[in-house]
Write an enzyme that holds these catalytic residues in place. Structure first.
Site, PDB file in Angstrom:
ATOM      1  N   CYS A   1       3.082  -2.644   7.515  1.00 16.17           N
ATOM      2  CA  CYS A   1       3.695  -2.453   8.833  1.00 16.17           C
ATOM      3  C   CYS A   1       4.548  -3.643   9.262  1.00 16.17           C
ATOM      4  O   CYS A   1       5.617  -3.472   9.858  1.00 16.17           O
ATOM      5  CB  CYS A   1       2.626  -2.153   9.877  1.00 16.17           C
ATOM      6  SG  CYS A   1       1.415  -3.480  10.097  1.00 16.17           S
TER       7      CYS A   1
ATOM      8  N   HIS B   1      -1.859  -4.053  13.392  1.00 19.05           N
ATOM      9  CA  HIS B   1      -0.577  -3.354  13.248  1.00 19.05           C
ATOM     10  C   HIS B   1       0.523  -4.165  13.910  1.00 19.05           C
ATOM     11  O   HIS B   1       0.261  -5.023  14.764  1.00 19.05           O
ATOM     12  CB  HIS B   1      -0.677  -1.966  13.901  1.00 19.05           C
ATOM     13  CG  HIS B   1       0.448  -1.041  13.561  1.00 19.05           C
ATOM     14  ND1 HIS B   1       0.747  -0.664  12.272  1.00 19.05           N
ATOM     15  CD2 HIS B   1       1.364  -0.414  14.360  1.00 19.05           C
ATOM     16  CE1 HIS B   1       1.777   0.161  12.283  1.00 19.05           C
ATOM     17  NE2 HIS B   1       2.182   0.317  13.536  1.00 19.05           N
TER      18      HIS B   1
ATOM     19  N   ASP C   1       8.220   2.330  16.527  1.00 21.83           N
ATOM     20  CA  ASP C   1       7.350   1.965  15.407  1.00 21.83           C
ATOM     21  C   ASP C   1       7.996   2.435  14.109  1.00 21.83           C
ATOM     22  O   ASP C   1       7.894   3.616  13.738  1.00 21.83           O
ATOM     23  CB  ASP C   1       5.974   2.600  15.570  1.00 21.83           C
ATOM     24  CG  ASP C   1       4.947   2.002  14.620  1.00 21.83           C
ATOM     25  OD1 ASP C   1       5.364   1.326  13.659  1.00 21.83           O
ATOM     26  OD2 ASP C   1       3.740   2.208  14.843  1.00 21.83           O
TER      27      ASP C   1
END
Length: 659
Positions: A413, A457, A473
């Site tokens: 991520c 994350h 995201d």
């Protein structure tokens, strides 16, 4: 060497050695290597001295040993703190063994053993530690019983039974003191700062690979209990942490110079709020995690909020912390927050870094005039190109962003968040990186959400003129399952809690049973943390209200005194009644013998000694003289010389007695 009589006797010494070893065992991994053999050698030395009835070492030798050990302890530590004190206490207890030769010395060692029990809680306050120390306390109390049993008449079972009785008698007093004694603000056990130096978790610094390292950790970051069990969907469980603004081309850092506010910055609320309580594990940083976006501040914590909507505690979180918040998952922030300084910061990129990424972003900027379309183009680029979401991306040596975007195309991520931020800034769109946690696993036993380190994350926020800061995201463009389903469903191969080479899925019966056991254990731990370790003034008042009592410290002090006195009186009365009802076996047999004679008209007088009564028996029944003498002499030997092994013989003589 001269044969001498030492205290305690060998049996009691073995109890004392065994109990001290048990209380020291948890400390062994923390002690310097040389302390462990020295500790056991001193104990063995004393055992051999007592077993072979040898003389204790001379005073000069004991002084030399004490000096050498003291110097060794000081040389093993850079400063005098918790670890130094515990080590010194352990070795001094061992030294006391080779000096002990009185009941006072032995009792002192027992009391030091009780103190060593307490020191274990300076390292761990878990349920297993409490259970183990409870067992050690039982054995230590049995050792006290052994020290008073000078003739070594009690069996192991009798000693443990008496020890259990003593502790059970103290249990009501302990519970009353724990519940009603006025609490002070702060943790149940205060740990030194050195305990927090090795904690894992998010930091205020991010580079490609730092978050993927956390995914291998099963440690709990925090637990969340939602009011009325109203949980947000998995795709909205973004837990806001450090916000990163500046980069040197490889590392990203936060921006702490911003102004701090006492109350949350206003924003437009676009749905219903979520109210929840967070139980945050210590992580030695200042940030408090909140569901994106917080609308309130913790009432029980001194904290402020910055322009990034990041809640910061006044002090690093070094103890488990519980706080309540309210958040909105759909919102629109105040557009006036973008001041010139922040805009410049949100567009800055390190000089002469990421040339390929800059070139690609410039092409998008020429192709699309609207920032929203550039954002969508970047997401499409991640989705359409052969990017791969992996826990083990290849090592990036040169320009990390360009290598990732155009060569390896494999990352976690933080790779996608960093690359997306660079592309947006190069295209003239203010962007920042937000780190925190995504998701969380529901504990169906305690009905709360468990967020672990592997849920860490990173995502991005872009500034759009008409919308303010908007979450984007980029991971969702590559692996949407990470957002919708959670970490374990995306990487099922990482879910092997038993550590066995077996391909089990989360739907298998074994894993379901394991999850149920783990959830039950975690619920027990959570209750332990909340009501035992976290039993503070607020919890105390909450418990009293549940009991229907509106007490303050004055009422609690009065009630505490009254209840303790009542318990002591009840225990004293019960002990008196039990003592008056029960006698020792020899006394019971003697009373049975007297009862037999009373039925034949020979009544024992009140306060008449056994020898005097025996003379009257022999005068009245001269043929039974030999039997009477045997019974009385055996009774006196058992009763006053502790020859308990002759109880059976006395019982048989009284059963055969005839006049």
């Amino acid at each position: 060497m001269t044969t001498v009589q030492l205290f305690p006797h060998l049996s009691a010494l073995v109890w004392l050695i065994f109990s001290l070893i048990l209380v020291t065992l948890p400390h062994l991994p923390r002690l310097p290597l040389w302390v462990i053999p020295a500790f056991f050698l001193l104990l063995i030395w004393r055992y051999l001295i007592t077993k072979h009835r040898l003389s204790l070492p001379p005073q000069q030798l004991k002084i030399v040993l004490a000096i050498v050990i003291f110097i060794g302890v000081l040389a093993s530590y850079a400063s005098f703190g918790r670890d130094t004190s515990v080590t010194l206490l352990v070795v001094l207890c061992a030294l006391k063994f080779i000096e002990m030769n009185s009941q006072r010395d032995a009792l002192l060692l027992c009391f030091l053993g009780y103190f060593l029990i307490i020191t274990n809680f300076l390292y761990s306050q878990s349920i297993p530690t409490a259970i183990y120390m409870g067992i050690v306390m039982l054995i230590m109390t049995a050792t006290l019983v052994s020290l008073t049993d000078r003739n070594n008449q009690l069996s192991i079972r009798q000693r443990l039974k008496l020890s259990t009785t003593l502790l059970l008698q103290a249990l009501p007093l302990m519970l009353v003191l724990f519940v009603l004694f006025p609490r002070v603000a702060g943790p149940f056990w205060s740990l030194p700062k050195s305990m927090h130096s090795g904690m894992s978790g998010l930091s205020n610094r991010l580079s490609m690979g730092t978050i993927s390292e956390l995914t291998f950790s099963d440690e709990i970051a925090f637990r969340v209990k939602f009011e009325q069990d109203k949980l947000p969907p998995p795709s909205e469980r973004y837990w806001r942490g450090p916000v990163l603004w500046t980069s040197d081309g490889r590392n990203w850092e936060g921006n702490y110079w911003q102004k701090l506010f006492d109350m949350p910055i206003p924003f437009e609320r676009m749905d219903q709020p979520y109210e929840y309580t967070v139980t945050l594990e210590p992580h030695n940083e200042r940030w408090l995690f909140a569901l994106d976006l917080p609308d309130t501040m913790p009432s029980n914590v001194t904290a402020k909020i910055n322009q990034d909507y990041q809640i910061l505690s006044r002090h690093p979180v070094q103890q488990r912390l519980r706080y309540q918040l309210r958040s909105y998952t759909h919102y629109r922030v105040d557009k006036s927050l973008m001041i010139n300084e922040l805009r410049w910061l949100a567009l800055s990129l390190p000089k002469d870094k990421h040339p390929k990424a800059r070139q690609l972003a410039a092409q998008w900027q020429q192709q699309y005039q609207q920032p929203e379309k550039i954002v969508q183009k970047a997401l499409s680029y991640f989705h359409q190109q052969p990017f791969y979401y992996t826990l083990t991306p290849p090592l990036l040596i040169g320009d990390t962003v360009d290598e990732f975007l155009f060569d390896t195309k494999q990352g976690f991520c933080e790779h996608y968040a960093v690359a997306f931020t660079v592309l947006m800034r190069a295209a003239g769109i203010p962007t920042r990186i937000v780190t925190g946690y995504l998701g969380g696993e529901l504990n169906n036993v305690g009905d709360y959400l468990v967020v672990r380190q592997r849920d860490a994350h990173a995502w991005a926020e872009v500034w759009l003129r008409d919308k303010g800061w908007v979450r984007v995201d980029p991971t969702s463009a590559v692996e949407p399952g990470r957002i919708e389903q959670g970490f374990d469903n995306v990487f099922p191969e990482t879910f092997n809690p038993l550590g066995l080479a077996v391909n089990w899925t989360k739907e298998s019966a074994v894993i379901k049973l394991w999850e149920q056991v783990r959830n039950t254990w975690d619920a027990l731990n959570n209750g332990w943390n909340q009501w035992i370790l976290g039993y503070d003034p607020a919890k105390q008042l909450e418990l009293l209200k549940l009991l229907g009592l509106q007490w303050h410290w004055r009422e609690m002090a009065i009630a505490l005194t009254f209840i303790i006195m009542s318990i002591i009186v009840i225990i004293a009365i019960s002990m008196f009644l039990r003592t008056s009802r029960t006698t020792d076996p020899a006394q019971q047999l003697y009373l049975r013998f007297c009862h037999q004679l009373a039925r034949r008209g020979l009544q024992r007088q009140l306060g008449e000694a056994p020898s005097t009564f025996a003379k009257r028996i022999k005068r009245q029944y001269p043929k039974s003289t030999e039997q009477v003498d045997e019974i009385i002499q055996l009774y006196l030997a058992i009763r006053y010389r502790n020859q308990l092994e002759k109880i059976g013989e006395l019982r048989q003589l009284i059963q055969r007695f005839q006049v």
